[in-house]
Design a protein around this motif. Structure first.
Motif, PDB file in Angstrom:
ATOM      1  N   ASP A  36     -53.428 -10.357  -2.834  1.00 40.31           N
ATOM      2  CA  ASP A  36     -52.802  -9.971  -4.084  1.00 40.31           C
ATOM      3  C   ASP A  36     -52.090 -11.213  -4.612  1.00 40.31           C
ATOM      4  N   CYS A  43     -47.755   0.877  -8.215  1.00 42.03           N
ATOM      5  CA  CYS A  43     -48.019  -0.138  -9.253  1.00 42.03           C
ATOM      6  C   CYS A  43     -48.392   0.585 -10.542  1.00 42.03           C
ATOM      7  N   HIS A  84     -51.666   0.313  -5.566  1.00 43.18           N
ATOM      8  CA  HIS A  84     -52.141   0.145  -6.939  1.00 43.18           C
ATOM      9  C   HIS A  84     -52.614   1.462  -7.526  1.00 43.18           C
ATOM     10  N   ILE A 139     -44.943  -0.517  -3.274  1.00 38.66           N
ATOM     11  CA  ILE A 139     -45.772  -1.670  -3.621  1.00 38.66           C
ATOM     12  C   ILE A 139     -45.739  -2.668  -2.472  1.00 38.66           C
ATOM     13  N   HIS A 191     -45.620  -5.801  -1.956  1.00 37.87           N
ATOM     14  CA  HIS A 191     -44.633  -6.892  -1.859  1.00 37.87           C
ATOM     15  C   HIS A 191     -43.238  -6.363  -1.557  1.00 37.87           C
ATOM     16  N   ARG A 247     -53.946  -4.807 -20.548  1.00 36.58           N
ATOM     17  CA  ARG A 247     -53.643  -4.500 -19.146  1.00 36.58           C
ATOM     18  C   ARG A 247     -52.934  -3.160 -19.006  1.00 36.58           C
ATOM     19  N   SER A 298     -42.205  -2.023 -10.742  1.00 37.16           N
ATOM     20  CA  SER A 298     -43.155  -3.082 -10.373  1.00 37.16           C
ATOM     21  C   SER A 298     -42.629  -3.931  -9.233  1.00 37.16           C
ATOM     22  N   CYS A 299     -43.500  -4.818  -8.755  1.00 37.37           N
ATOM     23  CA  CYS A 299     -43.114  -5.684  -7.632  1.00 37.37           C
ATOM     24  C   CYS A 299     -42.102  -6.733  -8.068  1.00 37.37           C
ATOM     25  N   CYS A 317     -48.550  -0.689 -14.230  1.00 34.67           N
ATOM     26  CA  CYS A 317     -48.657  -2.151 -14.331  1.00 34.67           C
ATOM     27  C   CYS A 317     -50.099  -2.572 -14.567  1.00 34.67           C
ATOM     28  N   ILE A 318     -51.042  -1.740 -14.073  1.00 32.13           N
ATOM     29  CA  ILE A 318     -52.451  -2.053 -14.303  1.00 32.13           C
ATOM     30  C   ILE A 318     -53.120  -0.931 -15.107  1.00 32.13           C
ATOM     31  N   ASN A 365     -44.434  -8.135 -14.622  1.00 35.37           N
ATOM     32  CA  ASN A 365     -44.643  -9.587 -14.657  1.00 35.37           C
ATOM     33  C   ASN A 365     -45.777 -10.036 -15.564  1.00 35.37           C
ATOM     34  N   HIS A 394     -49.437 -11.710  -6.262  1.00 36.70           N
ATOM     35  CA  HIS A 394     -47.985 -11.825  -6.168  1.00 36.70           C
ATOM     36  C   HIS A 394     -47.480 -11.902  -4.725  1.00 36.70           C
TER      37      HIS A 394
END
Ligand code: F3S
Length: 648
Positions: free
Chosen positions: A119, A357, A65, A99, A101, A384, A296-297, A360-361, A378, A121
């Protein structure tokens, strides 16, 4: 009666309860995974439980992350995580390796096994037949210590996929169609099992895009049966011996059935700022775009980036726009580089990032104020991306690449006509051949004791539940408050994830900047919210920080699954209120639970009376299993587990 695949895997792992939907079951966990922002607390809790070694078949710690090092805090955290993995017997994936995942899917995910991850996901490897569930960190720590994981037995819904995807449509469109139909609340208390000829036509990476985003539906998990495609994927990853054939029985009974004909799917897009705000791309075509992000994942795999790379090859991204590709794993990045695709993308004007990540965040590549950003991610919850007035759309890599070339949202089918582009399709490599240099396997650990820098704090502990809960309604919130609202995951805040005293200053700051200070001044209080409170990530900080600030109860119309479990785990009473009570109660109102709380919780009482401003009364309900009541009574899961370990 025949069993669904979910029931089969759960039966194999059941240690408590039966498989009645809605009832709590305890299951044995084979594998756990942790990412960096939740992992530090998992290990601090593992330490606080006085446990010696991970008891699960496999534990893996990822750093994904927050991989950029702005100051010593993240570096300290990563060093602590490496030392914890080494000390307690987990594999460690270094920052930049990808990541969780993606890397887990490539290296460890196994059909028929259970996986619990800190997490949300975590269900991603459901695409290769692994029953994977996201949970709070404390649940991971306990499972890693050999304890069972408790969850409400979900209803199993069959999603029957017919037909085959047309050119330019993708797996992302399948899950966007699910979100369009079922909404972000449609999967609560459910596992979606994908079956049918359409499911068989999809490759494993396509399947995992779908299972990944089952989380956005609120689902407990999502699952595909295994078949030749699963075997083939594992073989290409060099893990063919881990293949197990898994199918639902022919006469399995599902709670419900959803049918999607893949042949009917056109390119779709989720508009700002909810993943279920889905329309056909053509409906929003022409909207100017300033940023495009592929990664991303959900869509960061080799098979996801490749279509985008093929589309931009020998083209140029629009001058007013920035296109960034962040591969989901180093395996994907390394293969794309070796095959020359990275160079092609760079030549087209794409900025290629490390595997993370990050954006994404909201960590890096924050969009410009009030601009449109198209992402293959996602989630597009407001703010975000790292800026409040964002306009984030979610789409497939094909739609993202088309927008990058055109400079505006465009249906890739229309752009294909204009530029003469061929549909890139989906292509698996003959062999996944990324190197493993960034994975430190447990057996090769380089640390055997914990290394804690100054930013690594203590795990806060709550007192046992008292008989009285009363205090001011410190905040009244609307529907769909996310864990990002409660504890934002931006870099300036996340760096305090291992230091609850500092982190709690940011609690609910995105809803009301004065909240943390007011809570500190009051010393105690309650929160009020609408439907689906705590949706989003598994971040247990979103329960831990309110607890640290003295919040004793949350009164909401409904709660998101993982967050509700986290509230129990940190000794906060989650009470369900009806619409009328929600409408009547105001911020600033004094709320008192009339009952003797500790006694009522312990005795199994469901209905509680709340008195507001000494003026009116209403009913609030506690929906909790016996086990959850024991957790609340003890002041949380950590004190309870310690008590149990000490024989108390
Ligand atoms: Fe990471 Fe975003 Fe997935 S934060 S784990 S890429 S949802």
């Amino acid at each position: 009666m025949g069993q669904t695949l979910t029931e089969k895997i759960l039966s194999d792992h059941l240690v408590e309860g039966d498989l009645t939907p809605g009832e709590e079951i305890g299951i044995e966990i084979d594998q756990v995974l942790m990412q960096d922002t939740t992992g530090t607390m998992v290990w601090l809790q593992f330490e606080a439980l006085d446990l010696d070694e991970a008891q699960t078949e496999l534990a893996a710690q990822y750093c994904d992350h927050q991989t950029y090092q702005f100051d010593f805090k993240n570096t300290d955290d990563h060093r602590f995580l490496r030392s914890a993995a080494g000390t307690y017997g987990a594999h460690f994936s270094r920052p930049g390796n990808g990541i969780c995942h993606n890397v887990h899917k490539e290296n460890f995910a196994a059909p028929g096994k259970t996986l619990l991850g800190s997490d949300s996901h975590t269900p991603t490897p459901g695409g290769l037949g692994q029953l994977a569930i996201g949970a709070g960190g404390l649940d991971i720590a306990v499972a890693m210590g050999g304890g069972a994981y408790y969850v409400e037995m979900p209803e199993v819904v069959n999603v029957r996929l017919e037909g085959e995807l047309p050119e330019w449509s993708s797996a992302k469109d399948v899950i966007l169609e699910m979100l369009r139909r079922e909404t972000v609340k449609g999967g609560v208390g459910k596992v979606f099992e994908y079956t049918g000829p359409g499911a068989e036509s999809l490759t494993v990476p396509e399947r995992t895009t779908i299972t990944n985003m089952g989380t956005e539906l609120g689902a407990t998990s999502s699952l595909f049966e295994t078949d030749e495609k699963t075997k083939d994927y594992l073989e290409r990853q060099g893990r063919g011996d881990e293949y197990v054939e898994l199918t639902a029985d022919d006469d399995a009974e599902y709670a419900d059935e959803i049918v999607i004909d893949l042949g009917d799917l056109e390119p779709l897009i989720a508009c700002p700022s909810m993943p279920d705000n889905v329309v056909p791309v053509r409906e929003v075509a022409g909207e100017k775009v300033e940023q495009v992000l592929v990664g991303s994942c959900t869509n960061g795999g080799y098979e996801d980036v490749l279509p985008a790379a093929k589309m931009v090859k020998d083209q140029e991204v629009a001058k007013h726009l920035e296109m960034i590709v962040a591969p989901g794993s180093k395996q994907a990045g390394e293969m794309l580089a070796r095959q020359g695709w990275t160079a092609e993308m760079m030549a087209a004007g794409v900025n290629v990032s490390e595997a993370t990540c990050g954006p994404c965040i909201g960590i890096g590549h924050v969009p410009a104020s009030d601009s449109v950003s198209l992402r293959t991610f996602n989630r597009n919850f407001e703010g975000r991306s790292g800026i409040e007035d964002d306009n984030v759309y979610l789409c497939s890599p094909q739609v993202a690449a088309a927008a990058a070339l055109k400079g505006e949202i465009v249906d890739p089918r229309d752009l294909a006509d204009e530029l003469g582009l061929d549909a890139p399709g989906i292509e698996l490599p003959d062999k996944y051949d990324g190197s493993k240099t960034d994975l430190i396997y447990a057996e090769d650990a380089i640390d055997d004791e914990l290394i804690k820098g100054p930013n690594i704090g203590e795990v806060p502990l709550q007192d046992p539940l008292g008989s009285n809960i009363s205090g001011e309604t410190l905040l009244k919130m609307e529907d769909n408050i996310t864990t990002d609202h409660i504890i934002p995951a931006t870099s300036d805040i996340l760096k305090f994830r291992s230091n609850i005293e500092r982190l709690s200053d940011f609690t609910l700051s995105r809803v009301d900047e004065t909240f943390a200070q007011r809570a500190k001044d009051a010393g105690t209080g309650v929160l009020v919210a609408g439907e689906n409170y705590g949706q989003g990530s598994s971040r247990e900080h979103a329960a831990m920080c309110p607890m640290y600030l003295g919040i004793e109860a949350v009164l909401a119309q409904s709660f998101a699954r993982i967050h509700k479990a986290n509230l129990f785990n940190f000794g906060i009473v989650p009470l369900a209120i009806d619409e009328e009570t929600y409408a009547k109660i105001e911020q600033g109102d004094d709320v008192e639970i009339v009952d003797d709380v500790a006694e009522a919780v312990e005795s199994g009482q469901e209905e509680f009376t709340i008195r507001v401003n000494d003026d009116w009364e209403a009913t609030a309900n506690l929906h909790a299993s016996e086990r959850e009541r024991r957790i609340l009574t003890a002041g949380g899961k950590l004190p309870l587990t310690k008590q149990q370990a000490e024989g108390g």
